[in-house]
Design a protein around this motif. Sequence first.
Motif, PDB file in Angstrom:
ATOM      1  N   PHE A   9       0.833  -1.208   0.000  1.00 43.27           N
ATOM      2  CA  PHE A   9       0.000   0.000   0.000  1.00 43.27           C
ATOM      3  C   PHE A   9       0.863   1.252   0.000  1.00 43.27           C
ATOM      4  O   PHE A   9       0.623   2.187  -0.775  1.00 43.27           O
ATOM      5  CB  PHE A   9      -0.918  -0.005   1.227  1.00 43.27           C
ATOM      6  CG  PHE A   9      -1.782   1.220   1.349  1.00 43.27           C
ATOM      7  CD1 PHE A   9      -2.937   1.349   0.591  1.00 43.27           C
ATOM      8  CD2 PHE A   9      -1.442   2.248   2.224  1.00 43.27           C
ATOM      9  CE1 PHE A   9      -3.732   2.491   0.691  1.00 43.27           C
ATOM     10  CE2 PHE A   9      -2.231   3.383   2.333  1.00 43.27           C
ATOM     11  CZ  PHE A   9      -3.379   3.504   1.558  1.00 43.27           C
ATOM     12  N   PHE A  10       1.881   1.284   0.870  1.00 39.63           N
ATOM     13  CA  PHE A  10       2.756   2.455   0.960  1.00 39.63           C
ATOM     14  C   PHE A  10       3.507   2.669  -0.343  1.00 39.63           C
ATOM     15  O   PHE A  10       3.615   3.810  -0.826  1.00 39.63           O
ATOM     16  CB  PHE A  10       3.747   2.282   2.109  1.00 39.63           C
ATOM     17  CG  PHE A  10       4.741   3.411   2.215  1.00 39.63           C
ATOM     18  CD1 PHE A  10       4.382   4.620   2.782  1.00 39.63           C
ATOM     19  CD2 PHE A  10       6.034   3.263   1.733  1.00 39.63           C
ATOM     20  CE1 PHE A  10       5.287   5.664   2.870  1.00 39.63           C
ATOM     21  CE2 PHE A  10       6.944   4.300   1.809  1.00 39.63           C
ATOM     22  CZ  PHE A  10       6.572   5.500   2.380  1.00 39.63           C
ATOM     23  N   ALA A  11       4.031   1.595  -0.930  1.00 43.16           N
ATOM     24  CA  ALA A  11       4.806   1.709  -2.163  1.00 43.16           C
ATOM     25  C   ALA A  11       3.949   2.239  -3.301  1.00 43.16           C
ATOM     26  O   ALA A  11       4.362   3.131  -4.060  1.00 43.16           O
ATOM     27  CB  ALA A  11       5.404   0.359  -2.535  1.00 43.16           C
ATOM     28  N   ILE A  12       2.743   1.711  -3.421  1.00 44.06           N
ATOM     29  CA  ILE A  12       1.853   2.126  -4.511  1.00 44.06           C
ATOM     30  C   ILE A  12       1.386   3.564  -4.328  1.00 44.06           C
ATOM     31  O   ILE A  12       1.457   4.387  -5.255  1.00 44.06           O
ATOM     32  CB  ILE A  12       0.644   1.167  -4.600  1.00 44.06           C
ATOM     33  CG1 ILE A  12       1.109  -0.216  -5.042  1.00 44.06           C
ATOM     34  CG2 ILE A  12      -0.398   1.712  -5.584  1.00 44.06           C
ATOM     35  CD1 ILE A  12       0.034  -1.279  -4.959  1.00 44.06           C
ATOM     36  N   VAL A  13       0.926   3.893  -3.115  1.00 38.27           N
ATOM     37  CA  VAL A  13       0.409   5.240  -2.860  1.00 38.27           C
ATOM     38  C   VAL A  13       1.503   6.296  -3.003  1.00 38.27           C
ATOM     39  O   VAL A  13       1.299   7.341  -3.635  1.00 38.27           O
ATOM     40  CB  VAL A  13      -0.235   5.317  -1.464  1.00 38.27           C
ATOM     41  CG1 VAL A  13      -0.560   6.764  -1.100  1.00 38.27           C
ATOM     42  CG2 VAL A  13      -1.501   4.478  -1.421  1.00 38.27           C
TER      43      VAL A  13
END
Length: 219
Positions: A9-13
């Motif tokens: 989630f962090f990487a994508i966002v």
Amino acid sequence: MKISPKLAFFAIVSTLAYLGLAIWGLGGFAAFFAHAPLVIIALATLVMAIASLFTEVNLSSGEREDRGNRWVLPAFGVIGLLSGYLPAYTDRIDFWTFGGEGVRWLGALLFIVGGALRMWPVFVLGKRFSGLVAIQPGHRLVTDGIYRRLRNPSYLGMLVIAVGWALGFRSTVGLLLAALTVIPLIARIHSEEALLRAQFGSEYEAYCARSWRLIPGVY
């Protein structure tokens, strides 16, 4: 390898937000994707984000951490946010820009090279690669392969990425922000070296004597 949902989630966002800042700064999707080098930079950014999902990078304080160095994380964050937007914006308003499409292509090339140099050591170190300056359980020195002559190849990759990004937008402001990154980066390197020297003693001293800190032949 199990992919952490939080990491994914962090990487994508964060990746989409970073690219979003650049697209916004340049004036929208049409303006951004009108330049082939910027399309390549965007794709390379997404590839790095996806690759990061298959690493073991973490934020663990491990067995021993230099907590005094945590200030570099928000420093990198602020510089990153400015770098996401300002180079693209200065490109749009033609403020302190230079060169043409050739400069953009050079930027795309450097961005890809820097990305490879940034990610390769992350896979080599595995769980020992932490966002914090820390000694991890079972920590041992890696002094061969990409680390044979260079102690911080991932940090060099980080700088090359920053320069490539700036050149992608032909931005002098972007180059100044890349130079500004050196301040927290050098502080982090010195903290890491002090911790490794305390942990491994003469073994690390011998390694330092035969390797370069960041730029081969220079520093």
